[in-house]
Write an enzyme that holds these catalytic residues in place. Structure first.
Site, PDB file in Angstrom:
ATOM      1  N   HIS A  72       0.835  -1.205   0.000  1.00 41.90           N
ATOM      2  CA  HIS A  72       0.000   0.000   0.000  1.00 41.90           C
ATOM      3  C   HIS A  72       0.869   1.254   0.000  1.00 41.90           C
ATOM      4  O   HIS A  72       0.903   1.981  -0.990  1.00 41.90           O
ATOM      5  CB  HIS A  72      -0.942  -0.019   1.218  1.00 41.90           C
ATOM      6  CG  HIS A  72      -1.822   1.182   1.303  1.00 41.90           C
ATOM      7  ND1 HIS A  72      -2.025   1.855   2.481  1.00 41.90           N
ATOM      8  CD2 HIS A  72      -2.540   1.843   0.350  1.00 41.90           C
ATOM      9  CE1 HIS A  72      -2.847   2.876   2.247  1.00 41.90           C
ATOM     10  NE2 HIS A  72      -3.183   2.879   0.956  1.00 41.90           N
ATOM     11  N   HIS A  91      -1.490   1.137   8.001  1.00 48.49           N
ATOM     12  CA  HIS A  91      -2.949   1.147   7.942  1.00 48.49           C
ATOM     13  C   HIS A  91      -3.504  -0.259   8.109  1.00 48.49           C
ATOM     14  O   HIS A  91      -4.608  -0.560   7.681  1.00 48.49           O
ATOM     15  CB  HIS A  91      -3.420   1.777   6.633  1.00 48.49           C
ATOM     16  CG  HIS A  91      -2.665   3.013   6.273  1.00 48.49           C
ATOM     17  ND1 HIS A  91      -1.642   3.027   5.363  1.00 48.49           N
ATOM     18  CD2 HIS A  91      -2.746   4.273   6.770  1.00 48.49           C
ATOM     19  CE1 HIS A  91      -1.127   4.243   5.278  1.00 48.49           C
ATOM     20  NE2 HIS A  91      -1.773   5.009   6.122  1.00 48.49           N
TER      21      HIS A  91
HETATM   22  S1  FES Z   1       1.069   1.174   4.282  1.00 51.44           S
HETATM   23 FE1  FES Z   1       0.373  -0.800   4.788  1.00 51.44          FE
HETATM   24  S2  FES Z   1      -1.784  -0.621   4.818  1.00 51.44           S
HETATM   25 FE2  FES Z   1      -1.077   1.345   4.261  1.00 51.44          FE
END
Ligand code: FES
Length: 142
Positions: A72, A91
């Site tokens: 992500h 996150h």
């Molecule tokens: S950086 Fe891993 S869920 Fe956003």
């Protein structure tokens, strides 16, 4: 009969140069062994899961390797032995290490890159490719 490397190769494998990441004797059950692949800017982990799994190599078919940066936003993830997942502190995306790095929760939009591994007769573990796009790269090229 396929070799271990052939059996471990994911369908969408992108080949990288073969790099030695460690030896079977370096690994402890359910403890992350830090590595980097295909270069030092791409941290990852080797894991000995204690049961034969998808992409697993070694005498017990239980050694796997994954990129450790979350797909992500690139946070460095932590291994949780209780449920054999890699977990993102950013996150909170979670990836199942027994299921080829399949995402089980969170914001990421792809599964975790898994290494194609090979173990030689001395127990040395080599990575030879990955099956998903590495975080921060526009394509899986060196
Ligand atoms: S950086 Fe891993 S869920 Fe956003």
């Amino acid at each position: 009969m396929p070799t271990q490397a052939q059996a471990a190769a994911p369908a969408a494998l992108v080949k990288y140069p073969s790099n030695r990441l460690g030896n079977v004797s370096d690994l402890k059950p359910d403890a992350a062994f830090d590595v980097a692949y295909p270069d030092q800017d791409a941290p990852g982990v080797l894991l000995k899961l204690g049961k034969r799994v998808e992409g697993g190599v070694g005498p017990d078919g239980d050694i796997v390797g994954f990129a450790a940066l979350c797909p992500h936003k690139g946070f460095y993830m932590n291994y949780r032995p209780e449920d054999r997942t890699l977990n993102c502190p950013g996150h909170f995306s979670r990836f199942d290490c027994e299921k080829g790095g399949q995402q089980v929760w969170g914001h990421a939009t792809q599964n975790l890159p898994q290494y194609a591994l090979r173990v030689d007769e001395k127990g040395d573990i080599y990575a030879e490719g990955v099956d998903e796009l590495l975080y921060g790269r526009l394509s899986n090229t060196l």
